[in-house]
Design an enzyme around this catalytic site. Sequence first.
Site, PDB file in Angstrom:
ATOM      1  N   SER A  41      39.874  38.063  31.128  1.00  0.00           N
ATOM      2  CA  SER A  41      38.671  38.550  31.821  1.00  0.00           C
ATOM      3  C   SER A  41      38.979  39.331  33.097  1.00  0.00           C
ATOM      4  CB  SER A  41      37.752  37.376  32.164  1.00  0.00           C
ATOM      5  OG  SER A  41      38.452  36.409  32.916  1.00  0.00           O
ATOM      6  N   ASP A 339      31.891  35.045  40.941  1.00  0.00           N
ATOM      7  CA  ASP A 339      31.180  33.961  40.254  1.00  0.00           C
ATOM      8  C   ASP A 339      31.947  32.645  40.320  1.00  0.00           C
ATOM      9  OD1 ASP A 339      33.287  34.427  38.569  1.00  0.00           O
ATOM     10  OD2 ASP A 339      32.097  35.099  36.863  1.00  0.00           O
ATOM     11  N   HIS A 342      35.935  34.678  38.862  1.00  0.00           N
ATOM     12  CA  HIS A 342      36.345  36.084  38.967  1.00  0.00           C
ATOM     13  C   HIS A 342      36.004  36.642  40.337  1.00  0.00           C
ATOM     14  CE1 HIS A 342      35.215  35.067  34.756  1.00  0.00           C
ATOM     15  NE2 HIS A 342      36.457  35.487  34.568  1.00  0.00           N
TER      16      HIS A 342
END
Length: 376
Positions: A41, A339, A342
């Site tokens: 990610s 978040d 990340h």
Amino acid sequence: MASSSSFLRLILLFSLLFVIKAAKTASQRHRFTSIFSFGDSLADTGNYVLTNKTSRLGSLPYGETYFHRPSGRASNGRLVVDFVAEALGIPLLPPYLGSKNKVLTKGVNFAVSGATAVDVSFFIKKGFMYKTNLTLGVQLQWFQQLLPSLCGSPSNCKEFFKKSLFLVGEIGGNDYNHPFSQKRSVEEIRSIIPKVVHAISSAVNTLIGYGAVTLFVPGNLPIGCSAYYLTLHSSSNKVDYDTSGCLTSFNEFSKYHNNLLQKELKRLQVLHPNVTIIYGDYYNAAIDLYYSPSKLGFSKGGLRACCGGGGSYNFNTSALCGNPGFTVCEDPSSYVSWDGIHLTEAAYKWIANFLLQHSLLISKVTIVSSNNVSNI
Ligand SMILES: *[C@@H]1O[C@H](CO)[C@@H](O)[C@H](O)[C@H]1NC(C)=O
Ligand SMILES: *[C@@H]1O[C@H](CO)[C@@H](O)[C@H](O)[C@H]1NC(C)=O
Ligand SMILES: *[C@@H]1O[C@H](CO)[C@@H](O)[C@H](O)[C@H]1NC(C)=O
Ligand SMILES: *[C@@H]1O[C@H](CO)[C@@H](O)[C@H](O)[C@H]1NC(C)=O
Ligand SMILES: *[C@@H]1O[C@H](CO)[C@@H](O)[C@H](O)[C@H]1NC(C)=O
């Protein structure tokens, strides 16, 4: 938004870095015309949401800042891979899974959020959870399947890849995140680090076999400073934290992974003297942000997430960013953490800048012209 002069400096630095490196390594100038990216990610530009339409990464506030729509990236805006592409004058990389029948001569992004470096069969055997089976190994298979349409014969591909930048990671973080979320002990998970590092280095080796000559391989972030770890592994014992409030044992864990990875990359560099392998020091880039956020323009501090569901670090597994119950801050650019897992676009941009300045120094260590291993 960044001033155009700082952006220009970024471009200049990056160009300079690669001109110098290319001149050093191949006595021939590289002008990168494509980028191939692998990872999780931290690098995914949309693959995961194409495999899971209900993922929260596919809804606002993800993407709110730059794209003004969810772009499949796990941030409010762009990632390090996007800033690298911009600096090289290459269009932002499309996700591989959304690129069927498209011309990919400027490169493509194979990274998938949640991906691990090691194959899922290992995690199943260990009883560790995992989020996707689209591992680094699967991403390499996608790359191999693409070759005939991308560049034809092996020798044509070798020629083509001379002008390609390969970004191998960040990858490996999830191999630890998932079992740590199950409260497995640091000792148990530490024992899998060599296996994770080996998976990354064999991917690097495979890519070199296909003709990659410039590879950038990032290490792990200081996970002990992430809101996710700070929340799940909070401790009542003050000695578990450093003076900036990060969890020392988890940062030591990241450092250990990074040390083994660097050793392995140096070994590969010796085996392949005509190739340039650059270690991407995400750890030290991010630690500067976590340790001196306000000095670096992140006035809301390093540890508290912009988007989340409450608690000391605004991270709540029952109300993750994008799920019912979350709130999002007004000014993400004053936060390091997006978040809780990340980072914000602003933090990624800062890290990209940091890497461009420091890779030059690191490359002096990792680029070895002799075949003598004992010289390192
Ligand atoms: C898709 O994402 C949702 C929300 O995160 C998750 O609950 C679900 O398990 C995912 N589905 C698959 C097939 O991975
Ligand atoms: C991944 O899992 C899905 C669903 O369980 C399955 O359909 C798919 O074939 C698997 N892919 C790979 C590459 O293993
Ligand atoms: C490296 O490049 C030199 C000069 O082009 C060449 O002679 C040599 O065979 C190459 N070595 C390897 C290991 O590919
Ligand atoms: C976490 O989220 C749940 C569900 O929205 C909520 O009930 C709970 O109060 C939250 N916890 C904290 C510490 O804010
Ligand atoms: C490798 O380097 C060591 C130390 O510099 C030297 O003693 C040795 O002879 C070298 N070996 C080869 C094969 O060049």
